[in-house]
Design a protein around this motif. Structure first.
Motif, PDB file in Angstrom:
ATOM      1  N   ILE A   4      -8.080 -19.515 -18.289  1.00 21.29           N
ATOM      2  CA  ILE A   4      -8.254 -20.937 -18.544  1.00 21.29           C
ATOM      3  C   ILE A   4      -7.858 -21.222 -19.987  1.00 21.29           C
ATOM      4  CG2 ILE A   4      -9.888 -22.865 -18.524  1.00 21.29           C
ATOM      5  CD1 ILE A   4      -9.471 -21.427 -15.783  1.00 21.29           C
ATOM      6  N   VAL A   5      -7.044 -22.240 -20.184  1.00 18.99           N
ATOM      7  CA  VAL A   5      -6.563 -22.613 -21.513  1.00 18.99           C
ATOM      8  C   VAL A   5      -7.388 -23.806 -22.007  1.00 18.99           C
ATOM      9  CG1 VAL A   5      -4.559 -23.338 -22.857  1.00 18.99           C
ATOM     10  CG2 VAL A   5      -4.256 -21.817 -20.902  1.00 18.99           C
ATOM     11  N   ASP A   6      -8.032 -23.636 -23.152  1.00 20.10           N
ATOM     12  CA  ASP A   6      -8.877 -24.675 -23.733  1.00 20.10           C
ATOM     13  C   ASP A   6      -8.293 -25.244 -25.025  1.00 20.10           C
ATOM     14  OD1 ASP A   6     -10.890 -24.657 -21.776  1.00 20.10           O
ATOM     15  OD2 ASP A   6     -11.886 -22.956 -22.707  1.00 20.10           O
ATOM     16  N   ASP A   8      -6.773 -28.005 -25.447  1.00 22.17           N
ATOM     17  CA  ASP A   8      -7.108 -29.427 -25.555  1.00 22.17           C
ATOM     18  C   ASP A   8      -8.514 -29.647 -26.117  1.00 22.17           C
ATOM     19  OD1 ASP A   8      -8.087 -28.308 -23.208  1.00 22.17           O
ATOM     20  OD2 ASP A   8      -7.899 -30.147 -22.038  1.00 22.17           O
ATOM     21  N   VAL A   9      -9.434 -28.729 -25.819  1.00 25.56           N
ATOM     22  CA  VAL A   9     -10.795 -28.836 -26.352  1.00 25.56           C
ATOM     23  C   VAL A   9     -10.777 -28.704 -27.869  1.00 25.56           C
ATOM     24  CG1 VAL A   9     -13.083 -27.763 -26.372  1.00 25.56           C
ATOM     25  CG2 VAL A   9     -11.824 -27.968 -24.215  1.00 25.56           C
ATOM     26  N   LYS A  13     -11.677 -31.368 -30.834  1.00 29.60           N
ATOM     27  CA  LYS A  13     -12.678 -31.073 -31.865  1.00 29.60           C
ATOM     28  C   LYS A  13     -12.111 -31.252 -33.268  1.00 29.60           C
ATOM     29  CE  LYS A  13     -15.663 -27.800 -29.440  1.00 29.60           C
ATOM     30  NZ  LYS A  13     -16.136 -26.404 -29.374  1.00 29.60           N
ATOM     31  N   LYS A  36      -0.979 -26.265 -22.959  1.00 36.25           N
ATOM     32  CA  LYS A  36      -2.243 -26.988 -22.805  1.00 36.25           C
ATOM     33  C   LYS A  36      -2.634 -27.170 -21.345  1.00 36.25           C
ATOM     34  CE  LYS A  36      -3.006 -30.760 -24.571  1.00 36.25           C
ATOM     35  NZ  LYS A  36      -3.081 -32.121 -24.938  1.00 36.25           N
ATOM     36  N   GLY A  38      -1.988 -25.245 -18.886  1.00 34.10           N
ATOM     37  CA  GLY A  38      -2.181 -23.994 -18.166  1.00 34.10           C
ATOM     38  C   GLY A  38      -1.014 -23.608 -17.280  1.00 34.10           C
ATOM     39  N   ASP A  61     -11.445 -19.007 -28.523  1.00 35.45           N
ATOM     40  CA  ASP A  61     -11.729 -20.440 -28.474  1.00 35.45           C
ATOM     41  C   ASP A  61     -10.669 -21.188 -27.675  1.00 35.45           C
ATOM     42  OD1 ASP A  61     -13.987 -20.156 -30.159  1.00 35.45           O
ATOM     43  OD2 ASP A  61     -12.694 -20.266 -31.937  1.00 35.45           O
ATOM     44  N   LEU A  62      -9.505 -20.566 -27.522  1.00 34.05           N
ATOM     45  CA  LEU A  62      -8.378 -21.207 -26.846  1.00 34.05           C
ATOM     46  C   LEU A  62      -8.163 -20.700 -25.431  1.00 34.05           C
ATOM     47  CD1 LEU A  62      -5.821 -21.091 -29.793  1.00 34.05           C
ATOM     48  CD2 LEU A  62      -7.347 -22.965 -29.163  1.00 34.05           C
ATOM     49  N   ARG A  64      -9.819 -18.278 -22.082  1.00 32.65           N
ATOM     50  CA  ARG A  64     -10.959 -17.588 -21.480  1.00 32.65           C
ATOM     51  C   ARG A  64     -10.589 -17.183 -20.057  1.00 32.65           C
ATOM     52  NH1 ARG A  64     -13.804 -21.846 -18.516  1.00 32.65           N
ATOM     53  NH2 ARG A  64     -12.951 -23.802 -19.295  1.00 32.65           N
ATOM     54  N   GLU A  66     -11.829 -16.552 -16.133  1.00 34.37           N
ATOM     55  CA  GLU A  66     -12.811 -16.845 -15.091  1.00 34.37           C
ATOM     56  C   GLU A  66     -12.306 -16.212 -13.809  1.00 34.37           C
ATOM     57  OE1 GLU A  66     -13.764 -20.958 -14.598  1.00 34.37           O
ATOM     58  OE2 GLU A  66     -14.644 -21.123 -16.586  1.00 34.37           O
TER      59      GLU A  66
END
Length: 85
Positions: A4-6, A8-9, A13, A36, A38, A61-62, A64, A66
């Motif tokens: 999973i690409v984060d 954008d989160v 922030k 972004k 994925g 942070d970018l 993860r 699952e």
């Protein structure tokens, strides 16, 4: 896909416009969108390092992992060598 690409989160922030981020890390806004969303099949370590530097974060942070309900974990593992005696 289990990765999973984060990005954008972290962009939200840090309140950095996507166009500015793309320019600072040296890729096109279109390629940043692919990352972004994925849809990328790979990411260069240099790009990942640039993202981390500009966003002041760690790779975790970018990105993860699952579990994917469709693919059992044992199918993701590297094949075991054949034991020839």
């Amino acid at each position: 896909m289990p990765i999973i690409v984060d990005i954008d989160v972290m962009v939200a922030k840090r309140k950095i416009p996507v166009g500015v981020l793309a320019e600072r890390i040296g890729i096109t806004p279109a390629n940043l969108a692919v990352l972004k969303n994925g849809r990328a099949k790979a990411v260069r370590f240099t790009t990942l390092a640039a993202l981390c530097e500009v966003l002041d974060c760690q790779p975790g942070d970018l990105l993860r992992w699952e579990p994917d309900e469709e693919t059992p974990v044992d199918e993701l593992a590297a094949p075991q060598p054949v034991n020839r005696q």
